[in-house]
Enzyme design. Structure first.
Site, PDB file in Angstrom:
ATOM      1  CB  SER A   8      -2.981  31.508  -1.779  1.00 53.35           C
ATOM      2  OG  SER A   8      -3.731  30.792  -0.957  1.00 53.35           O
ATOM      3  CG  HIS A  33      -5.997  31.172  -5.290  1.00 54.68           C
ATOM      4  ND1 HIS A  33      -6.608  30.560  -6.244  1.00 54.68           N
ATOM      5  CD2 HIS A  33      -5.904  30.181  -4.152  1.00 54.68           C
ATOM      6  CE1 HIS A  33      -6.844  29.135  -6.027  1.00 54.68           C
ATOM      7  NE2 HIS A  33      -6.370  29.118  -4.870  1.00 54.68           N
ATOM      8  CG  ASP A  35      -6.779  28.467  -1.164  1.00 50.65           C
ATOM      9  OD1 ASP A  35      -7.234  27.996  -2.385  1.00 50.65           O
ATOM     10  OD2 ASP A  35      -5.684  28.938  -0.941  1.00 50.65           O
ATOM     11  CG  MET A  37      -9.402  24.843   2.789  1.00 49.74           C
ATOM     12  SD  MET A  37      -7.906  24.446   3.527  1.00 49.74           S
ATOM     13  CE  MET A  37      -6.976  25.130   2.283  1.00 49.74           C
ATOM     14  CG  HIS A  66      -9.493  26.411  -4.846  1.00 51.07           C
ATOM     15  ND1 HIS A  66      -8.295  25.826  -4.695  1.00 51.07           N
ATOM     16  CD2 HIS A  66     -10.103  25.181  -5.335  1.00 51.07           C
ATOM     17  CE1 HIS A  66      -8.008  24.753  -4.774  1.00 51.07           C
ATOM     18  NE2 HIS A  66      -9.153  24.356  -5.089  1.00 51.07           N
ATOM     19  CG  MET A  68     -10.092  23.022  -1.824  1.00 54.63           C
ATOM     20  SD  MET A  68      -8.594  23.527  -1.148  1.00 54.63           S
ATOM     21  CE  MET A  68      -8.812  25.468  -1.220  1.00 54.63           C
ATOM     22  CG  MET A 137      -6.085  20.642  -6.383  1.00 59.86           C
ATOM     23  SD  MET A 137      -5.716  22.422  -6.014  1.00 59.86           S
ATOM     24  CE  MET A 137      -4.627  22.266  -4.368  1.00 59.86           C
ATOM     25  CG  ASP A 175      -4.035  26.159  -5.649  1.00 61.76           C
ATOM     26  OD1 ASP A 175      -3.012  26.677  -4.909  1.00 61.76           O
ATOM     27  OD2 ASP A 175      -5.222  25.936  -5.268  1.00 61.76           O
TER      28      ASP A 175
HETATM   29  C1  DX5 Z   1      -4.177  24.222  -0.921  1.00 59.23           C
HETATM   30  C2  DX5 Z   1      -4.763  25.679  -1.501  1.00 59.23           C
HETATM   31  C3  DX5 Z   1      -3.595  26.415  -2.150  1.00 59.23           C
HETATM   32  C4  DX5 Z   1      -2.618  26.947  -1.072  1.00 59.23           C
HETATM   33  C5  DX5 Z   1      -1.520  27.387  -1.879  1.00 59.23           C
HETATM   34  O1  DX5 Z   1      -5.122  23.428  -0.616  1.00 59.23           O
HETATM   35  O2  DX5 Z   1      -5.707  25.320  -2.583  1.00 59.23           O
HETATM   36  O3  DX5 Z   1      -4.106  27.594  -2.816  1.00 59.23           O
HETATM   37  O4  DX5 Z   1      -3.207  28.049  -0.391  1.00 59.23           O
HETATM   38  O5  DX5 Z   1      -0.201  27.603  -0.947  1.00 59.23           O
HETATM   39  P1  DX5 Z   1       1.194  27.122  -1.298  1.00 59.23           P
HETATM   40  O6  DX5 Z   1       1.600  28.031  -2.407  1.00 59.23           O
HETATM   41  O7  DX5 Z   1       1.715  27.712  -0.021  1.00 59.23           O
HETATM   42  O8  DX5 Z   1       1.406  25.698  -1.592  1.00 59.23           O
HETATM   43 ZN    ZN Z   2      -6.280  27.275  -3.974  1.00 57.81          ZN
END
Ligand code: DX5
Ligand code: ZN
Length: 220
Positions: A8, A33, A35, A37, A66, A68, A137, A175
């Site tokens: 990630s 990956h 993320d 947000m 991904h 969010m 998740m 994840d």
């Molecule tokens: C959390 C993200 C994950 C995060 C995982 O909201 O979707 O992808 O980056 O990070 P670790 O492996 O540190 O939990």
């Molecule tokens: Zn993620």
């Protein structure tokens, strides 16, 4: 069946993004990956299109994005433009999930749906046949570095059973809080793809950490 390691980028050093991208390019990792947000669906804000474009410029592997965010339909075409190969939306953020999934596929991307820790697998019964990927998740989304929720194993098993029953081709991705301590049990439960943020980037030798994780899930 192939198994995939997806570091990630949320845990990368944003001041040295190109260095960290090259590290992944030259490692045993399979996917980037990414993320996204929005400060609405989750409390945190990460990064948007310009940063993803910049990553895409150097990344030589699959871009696993991904989302969010609330109302992801507004941005499906934009994520295609900046280079997403897999686009995953949250079940909890999509009142018209079937339409959203079809649109992602129409734009030429693989379609994924993610479930929060409290959302049961059963809600996917009528969409599973249309999905390329389900992202379970294993922490509450919004932050890296949280600890793994043990109930995830059971959910992965339930999802594997649903996929087999429905003859779906969907991959199972996990994840949040993934480490060398839980990845084998996740594999055994039926997972195909494993996201790891802090466990990779906070380690002394990220390239080696990725190789170890890959070895644990591919029987090397
Ligand atoms: C959390 C993200 C994950 C995060 C995982 O909201 O979707 O992808 O980056 O990070 P670790 O492996 O540190 O939990
Ligand atoms: Zn993620």
């Amino acid at each position: 069946m192939n198994k995939f390691i997806a570091p990630s980028m949320l845990a990368a050093d944003f001041a040295n993004l190109q260095r960290d991208i090259e590290m992944i390019n030259n490692s045993k990792a399979d996917w980037f990956h990414i993320d996204v947000m929005d400060g609405m669906f989750v409390p945190n804000i990460s990064f948007g299109m310009p940063v993803i474009s910049a990553i895409k410029k150097h990344a030589k592997k699959i871009m696993d994005v991904h989302l969010m965010i609330v109302d992801p339909d507004r941005y499906i075409a934009d994520f295609k433009k900046v280079g997403a190969d897999i686009l995953t939306v949250h079940y909890e953020a999509c009142p018209h999930l079937h339409r959203t999934v079809q649109e992602i596929k129409r734009q030429g991307m693989k379609a994924g749906v993610s479930l929060n820790p409290h959302t049961p697998i059963a809600v996917l019964e009528d969409i599973i046949a249309d999905l390329d990927l389900v992202l379970i998740m294993s922490v509450n989304p919004g932050f890296g570095g949280q600890s793994f929720i043990e109930n995830t194993y059971k959910k992965v098993q339930q999802l594997r059973a649903l996929i087999e029953f429905s003859e779906s081709d969907a991959l199972i991705e996990v994840d949040g809080g993934v480490t060398d301590q839980n990845i084998e049990q996740l594999l055994e439960a039926g997972a195909d793809a494993f996201v790891a943020g802090s466990f990779v980037f906070k380690s002394e030798n990220p390239t080696e950490t990725i190789a170890n994780l890959k070895g644990l899930v591919s029987g090397i």
